[in-house]
Design a protein around this motif. Structure first.
Motif, PDB file in Angstrom:
ATOM      1  N   UNK A  69       0.819  -1.218   0.000  1.00 12.54           N
ATOM      2  CA  UNK A  69       0.000   0.000   0.000  1.00 12.54           C
ATOM      3  C   UNK A  69       0.854   1.269   0.000  1.00 12.54           C
ATOM      4  N   UNK A  70       2.136   1.127   0.231  1.00  8.70           N
ATOM      5  CA  UNK A  70       3.032   2.286   0.293  1.00  8.70           C
ATOM      6  C   UNK A  70       2.992   3.088  -1.009  1.00  8.70           C
ATOM      7  N   UNK A  71       2.940   2.403  -2.140  1.00  6.22           N
ATOM      8  CA  UNK A  71       2.900   3.077  -3.436  1.00  6.22           C
ATOM      9  C   UNK A  71       1.634   3.918  -3.557  1.00  6.22           C
ATOM     10  N   UNK A  72       0.515   3.389  -3.099  1.00  8.04           N
ATOM     11  CA  UNK A  72      -0.743   4.139  -3.135  1.00  8.04           C
ATOM     12  C   UNK A  72      -0.652   5.394  -2.280  1.00  8.04           C
ATOM     13  N   UNK A  73      -0.090   5.274  -1.090  1.00 11.11           N
ATOM     14  CA  UNK A  73       0.049   6.421  -0.191  1.00 11.11           C
ATOM     15  C   UNK A  73       0.953   7.473  -0.820  1.00 11.11           C
ATOM     16  N   UNK A  74       2.048   7.044  -1.434  1.00 10.93           N
ATOM     17  CA  UNK A  74       2.952   8.004  -2.080  1.00 10.93           C
ATOM     18  C   UNK A  74       2.267   8.703  -3.244  1.00 10.93           C
ATOM     19  N   UNK A  75       1.412   7.988  -3.988  1.00 11.69           N
ATOM     20  CA  UNK A  75       0.683   8.601  -5.104  1.00 11.69           C
ATOM     21  C   UNK A  75      -0.285   9.660  -4.603  1.00 11.69           C
ATOM     22  N   UNK A  76      -1.002   9.352  -3.536  1.00 11.07           N
ATOM     23  CA  UNK A  76      -1.942  10.322  -2.962  1.00 11.07           C
ATOM     24  C   UNK A  76      -1.191  11.545  -2.457  1.00 11.07           C
ATOM     25  N   UNK A  77      -0.083  11.324  -1.767  1.00  5.93           N
ATOM     26  CA  UNK A  77       0.718  12.458  -1.275  1.00  5.93           C
ATOM     27  C   UNK A  77       1.212  13.317  -2.428  1.00  5.93           C
ATOM     28  N   UNK A  78       1.624  12.689  -3.516  1.00 10.72           N
ATOM     29  CA  UNK A  78       2.108  13.440  -4.677  1.00 10.72           C
ATOM     30  C   UNK A  78       0.992  14.288  -5.279  1.00 10.72           C
TER      31      UNK A  78
END
Length: 107
Positions: A69-78
Motif C-alpha cells: 500500500x506504500x505506493x498508493x500512499x505516495x501517489x496520494x501524497x504526490x
C-alpha cells in the motif's frame, strides 16, 4: 545541509529516535544494515522490500500488506502536493512542514 553529508546521518540523532516509535516504511536502497539494527535496538521496526540477493526475513502479513500500500500512499501524497501546491523545499523541521501544509490549505 551540505551536499557531501550523508542523508541518513540525522536518523541517528537522539530527537528522531525519541519521537518515533513503531514501524517505518522505506526504500531498501536507502537503508543499510547498521541503520536497520540501530532502529531495531531503539524499538523502531523498519519495513523495506527484500533485495534479490538478501535472505528473506520474517515479516507478518500485515507488514507485507503495508509495503504494497506504500505506493498508493505516495501517489496520494504526490497528488496532494501538486493540487495544494506544496513544494518540497528541504524542510528543516516537522513544524515547518506542517506550517507550509496549513498555509497551502488555507490558500
Amino acid at each position: 545541509m551540505p551536499g557531501n553529508v550523508d542523508d541518513r546521518e540525522p536518523l541517528y540523532s537522539e530527537p528522531f529516535v525519541e519521537n518515533v516509535k513503531g514501524k517505518l516504511c522505506g526504500d531498501w536502497g536507502y537503508i543499510d544494515k547498521q541503520l536497520f539494527e540501530f532502529f531495531y535496538m531503539n524499538g523502531i521496526w523498519l519495513l523495506t522490500k527484500i533485495k534479490s540477493n538478501v535472505r528473506n526475513s520474517l515479516m507478518s502479513v500485515t507488514d507485507k500488506t503495508m509495503l504494497r500500500k506504500r505506493t498508493l500512499v505516495e501517489s496520494v501524497n504526490d497528488e496532494l502536493k501538486n493540487i495544494a501546491q506544496i513544494g518540497h523545499s528541504s524542510y528543516r523541521s516537522f513544524t515547518s512542514l506542517i506550517t507550509n501544509a496549513l498555509r497551502s490549505n488555507a490558500a
